[in-house]
Every structure is written in structure tokens, then in C-alpha cells.
Design a protein around this motif. Sequence first.
Motif: not given
Lengths: 339, 573
Positions: B245-246, B249, B254-257, B259-260, B383-386, B406, B409
Amino acid sequence: MNFSTPPYLAQNVSVQRVMLQVLAALLPGIAAYVWLLGPAVLVQLVVASACALAAEAAMLRLLGKPLALYLGDGSALVTAWLIALAFPPLAPWWLIVVGVLFAIVIAKHLYGGLGQNPFNPAMIAFAVAIVSFPALMSQWPPVDTNAGFVDQLALIFGLAPRIDAMSGATPLDALKTALKLGEGSVSVAKIVADTSTYGQLAGRGWEWVAAAYLLGGLWLWQRKVISAHAPFAFIGGIALFAGALWLWNPAQFANPLFHLFSGGTMLGAFFIVTDPVSGCTTPKGKLIFGFAAGVLAYLIRVFGGYPDGVAFAVLLLNICVPLIDLYTQPPIFGMKGKP
Amino acid sequence: MLQLFKFKGGVKPDTHKAPSLQQPIGRAPLPPRLIVPLHQSIGGIPNPLVEVGEYVLKGQCIGSADQWLSSAVHAPSSGTVVAVEERVAAHPSGLPTLSVVIETDGRDQWIERSPVDYQRLAPERVREILRDSGVVGLGGAVFPSHAKLAAAKSVAMDELVINGAECEPFMTCDDMLMRERAEEIVRGAGIFRDLLKPKRVLIGIEDNKPEAVAAMSAAVRELEADYAEFEVIAVPTRYPAGGAKQLIRVLTGKEVPASRRSPEMGVQCFNVATAYTAWRAIAHGEPVISRIVTLTGNVDAPRNWEALIGTPIRDFVALGTPQADTNSYLMGGPMMGFELPSLEAPLVKASNCIIAGSKTLFPPALPEMPCIRCGACAQVCPHELAPFEMYWFARARNFGKTQEYKIFDCIECGCCSYVCPSHIPLVQYFRFAKSEIWSREREKNKADAAKARFESRNEREERDKAEKAARLAKAAAAKKAAPVVSESTASAAPAAAAAVDSASEAQAAKQAAIAAAIERARVQREAVQPKNTDALTIAQRKEIEQIEARRAPLQGATSSTDTASQPSPKEEQ
């Protein structure tokens, strides 16, 4: 069984390292303080540190937490130093002790210890002291009556009477009082020009202490120990309100620079509102936290009854942290621009 | 020059790549025994096709894909099958897995290989060949490649990303492969391109591998005519730039979450080694029976080896001469890999790297401190999570909240743990939370199914009761009607006879219906049966033989036409 888990590599970081860097960043401010008022503040730092470590050790023991692991983490020292620097430098030793004990025992450990305290312990200590001992907390030595070290020690340890000559108000407090007494007939410019309390930017001498805190704070920022969001939003909040009121009525309101280099602005901006435990965690949340704390601090120090407003502003914002964090979660990877 | 994008977060650990790059890829010697686990990819567990004592040739299929999302497994060398049993697997759990143990005969004799011209085959057939050649993602995820080689129906494929980033420290197997076998990688990527029909093919390589970039660029230039839409791009070195995914990107923006699926966004990604094996499978008829494995870390002779799948790791690490203070072996990189529970485990398709560890190389984890909410983990999360929020909730077993933040993710890249000043094993907390959520979901599904079963049973019983009641009512009504009829005609006998007649007629109709149903079922069974006997496991085949043997005398006695007409599976083979 020895269960090892990935990742097997780790950056050379620790809570202790973070705390030691914060302490190091305070050194320029402390140096300027000593240069301005003599070594009294060093005595207070020692008293506060010793008391904080003792209280920390006692609480860790009481709570059955590993002493060796936690006592060396440096967090108690940071709290202690901030208290010593926020309290009047010639305050009696027991006032510092009361503040430190309250901070470590109640504000930190009774809330769960390191990482769990919702309120900034040093600011709790300041608030408790200023509400309980308003007179002692308002006595700041004038910078030019440079008493000798022995006299300072005598004052701190209660061996000499607290004569008025040894205590005055902070430049910020003095200005507020003068303006109030003048009832609109004296202007800020006149007060600042007439008394020797003031220097180029703010309180004479004090402005350099503030500048030294700023220097230490910028170093922390450069080292990526703190992010720029909260400190600059805090400074921005103060500057914006101070600037607006100053533009509207320069005779009755000091200029923004005066406010930035007075009282606890710089110490608060880089060492208090940046506290990760009691502050916001999201970038936007940090901006809101810093800005709102700045605005509140300004309003309290200018319109309120206390000499400065940083402590109360920060504590009020500490309460709002969970809410701010909840509503400022940034969108994650792949979900930007989507609900 | 292509405009590159950035992904947020990431870390820059020391790469430690140089030591294993000093030597060209070596060919690991043939071990006396190969242990080939049947389950080496995501998806179904292949059925064993061989039994103890059987002689197998190099490249012979020993486990066939049991479903679409599965991948075949092959004998890595010629020899005799000495066991088909549970053996310890290269997995952190150390649990055993069904494996075929082959005693090699040293002749290394190939099965007949049949290269194909894939351009003349239907795409469906190419995907089948890839599945039956055991081509899976060799970056470490071992997802069956054929299942990724279909474009989304409604979205045109824009980019095909070929992943040569290799961001994990220590690991250099892809780097060496690109240096030495660039052309075959490009040709393999060409197969993927022809199946997916993307507008561009982007080969992303971290810029700390200039030799690989040069080799791949040269290969693309040389093959230019057919590979005009190929582009080799050096991407900034930052872990985890090699995460699919990175890399997508960085190369496409494109950012593939979570969920897709990436084809829904017009992009697909394959590892360079996967492309290489795809080419070998199609153009040379060679299934995946070996791979490049980096052997590095606390060894005297770090190097990349082309090793047979199934090589016991004990034999393999001996090639590098581990140093005396070696205390552990990792499979995979130090960021996402795991400590091998046993050296008896064999190399598998996912084994990209084996690192000998020591106290100095991987110091033991420092004691965990409380989280101070410093947010360092959030800053490095790609993935910019916390992570710290998820950690609080995972600790509190508030799994609903972890999902709100999330947790699915999370790609478990380990950046958060890497930077945590409190030394919290964050990834472990997330794995724990994920597995708890999964197991709860399974429980819930089970409960739901049980509930559905219960309800349908209740319904059926109700229905049966109602029907029975209706039937009884009907019968009672008929009884009542009968005397009326007799009264009206004044002659009961013929009427009674008629009633008996109609009853026997109904009976006959019922019999006919039953016979028809039996016949239908038989036909259906026959239609289905050959499929079931296509790829039987050894155990199943034996069982059938035994049943047949028992059945034979009985059949002779009764000579039931029904069973005789059924072809026995044995006959069919």
C-alpha cells in the motif's frame, strides 16, 4: 518461556531520555534566573527534587510498582523543576514541599501514576498554592535589591522575617495593579517608562529568563521531543488577544510582546502545554488546546484576580482533552475526504 | 520523470544490507531430506497427492490446490517420500503442519517440463497454470498470485506496480535477484501486464539499491519493443516503503484503505520475485520449488542462496557458519519477521530471509513502561492511525473501540513499537485485539447459525403439524362425504370400489414419483461424482478401496442394478 516479538529493532529512546532532554532544555532558563536573582532558585530546585524523588519512591512502594524502573524515569524531576521555577524564588521551603507533595502524591500517583494523570501535576501544585497561600505566592523579589545568598537562604528556611523590602509583585502583577489604581488616567506607556521594573520588552531581567525558556523550547522542538503545534498555538492565542486589545486601546493594554515575555508565557508554552500526558494528542487537538489555553491565560492574567493565568488556563483545558481528542481524530490512510 | 508521492510516517532503521551483498547468489547444496509443508500460501490447504514409499521427480506436484484460493506444492528434488506427517512449521507458534518428507536421491531429476506460449492461451488458463505451478507472493505474504490477476469488472487497470523496494533491514534477496535476473523479472511482469492490461507498469525500488535500479532499467531498455509502458523508479528509502500500500501510494498517489481491494482503484502490486517465478513457470514449465533466501546477521559468511523449498533451516544456516554467540534465528526481516521456534522447521515459500541473532544485534526488549501519550507512534504510523489509542483500548479489552480507531487498517509494520519510548510491544497488543475480535466473530457466527438451525427446525415442525392436521381434517371430511354419496346413488358397493380404485391409483402415482426422484438423484450423483474423484488424497483413495473390497462380495450376492451401473472411482482411474 521467553517470547520475543517483532519488531526486534528499537530506536534508542526511552521515557528517561525524553525527560532528561526536557530537564536539559530548562537549563538556559535556570541559568538566566540565577544570573538575575542569585542562586536561591538552585536551592529551591534541590528542595523540590529531593522531595519529589522521596514522594515518588514512597508512592511507588505503596502501590507495589517496581522502584528501580520508575524512579529513574525522570518524570518526577521534571514536575519538581517546573514547580520550583513557577513558584516565587524566595518562597518558604515548605511551600515548595506542599506543592511537590500535592503534585506527586495526589495529582500523579492517586490518578494512576506515570501516564495516567489527567491534570498537569506542576500546574495543580501552582493552583493549590496560589489558592491556599495567595500572599506568599505573590511575593517576588525585585531584581535590583540583590540580597546575598545567605539572606536568601535565611528567607527560604524561615530564619529571617519576611520584610516587605524583600518582596514585590511580578512585573505583570505590578502593571495590573498600577492600571487599576490609575483608574484609566495612567497609560501603560507611562507606567513602563516611570518605574525601573520594566526593560525593553517586559519586566527588566525577567524578559531574559523568558527568552532563555524560549531558547530551550526551540531546542526541544528541533530535537523533535515536542511538536510545534501546542506551543505556537499558545503563543498565538496570547498574542492575538493581547494584540487586538492593544490595538483597540494601547493606553490600557500592554502590547503582545510584553505579554509573551512576561509571567509564565514561555515556560508554559514550551514546558507545560507540551506535556503529552495531560495534553491533546492529535495535531488539530494540540492547536485547539494551545490556542484556547493561551486565550484563557491572557484573560485570567488581565481581567482576573490572579497574577498570572497559565496554571488555571492549562488545568481548564486539561479537562477538555478527551473531548477535543475525540473530535479531532485525523482521517486515516485511504480515508481522506470521506465521511 | 514520474512525479512521486509521499506516505506519512515511517522510520529509518539501520539497513545492515551490505554484508549479504558481497557475494553473488549461491546455489544451496541439496539436503539429504526435504520437508515440504503442504500449506505454504494463504487460502486452502492443498491435498497430498503422494504416499509413503512413492518415488517423486523434481517438480512433480505433491499437493494440489483444493480450491480457487489455494496453490499447488511440488517436490523440490527427486527422491522417495519417506513420510507424510505433521512436522514443525516455520511459524511463530511452532505448531506442526502436514508435510511431505522426501529423501533425496541426489540425481535431482526433473519431471517433464512443458513450457507454454501464454499469449496463445486464454487468461483463465494462464491463471490456472500459475496456480498449479505454486506461484504465490514471495514478498512474504504468500498470497496466491493467480487470484490477484483479474482486473475489477467496472474499473480499468491504470497501474501495475512491481515491488522491488525491499525495505526491511538485513534483507537483500530481491536486491540480488534484480541484479542478477532482471530480464526474467521484467518478462514475468510482462505476463502480469498481459493479464491485467494496465496503462503503465511501475517498478519501484528503494534508492539505496542503485545496482538493482541500474540492472532493471537496463533490462527494460533492452526489451523495449514489448515493454514500452514499463518504468523503473527509485523511491526514497524509508521503512515500510516496500509495503504494497505504501509503494502504491508513492508511485501512484492512490491510497488503498483496508476496506477496499486495490484493483477496485485500478492498481495491483506484485513482488519482483513473484514475477520471476511466474516467468519460470510459464516459459520454462518450472513450478516454484526454490527461492532466493538471504542468510545474514550473526554469521561469518552472509550471502544470498537459491535454496530448495523444504530445506531444513538447520542445514541452511550452516552454510553461513553462525557465530558462537548466536542465540536466535529470525525468519523475515527484523521489523515484521519472527523468531523461529525450531531449526527443524524447513524453508518455505515465505522464507525470504534468515537472520542469525545475538544479544548485541537484537538486544532483549527493555521493560515496558506506561504510555505517556507522546504520540510518537502516531507520527510514524504509515496508515496514520493512533496506535496509542488502540493500545489503551486493547489493554482494556474494549475491542469495539479498537475497531472505531481502525485497528484492521494496521499492517503490523512495527514502526510504532520501534519508536515507543516506553518500549511497549504495540504490535502484539494489536494482534491480540485482532485475534480476539476474529474469535468473537466466529463465535457469533456459530451462535447465529445454531439459532437459524433451531428456528428452521421449529418452523418445520410447525409446518409438519399443520400439514398433518390439514390431512386429518381432509380425511374426516372425506369420510363424512362418503355416506352422502352412497345415499344419493343408493348403491354403496361401486362407490366403495371406486374409492379403493382411486386410492390405489394415488398409491401408484406416488410410487412412480418416488422412482423418478431416485432416478434423478442417481443421474445427479453420477454427474457430480467424477469431479469428486478428480484429486483424491491418498487417505481417501485407500478408504474407497477398502469400501469397494467390502462391497464386492455383497454386490455379487444381490447384484443390484443400481450400484452396478455406478462406475467405481477406481475404474475411472
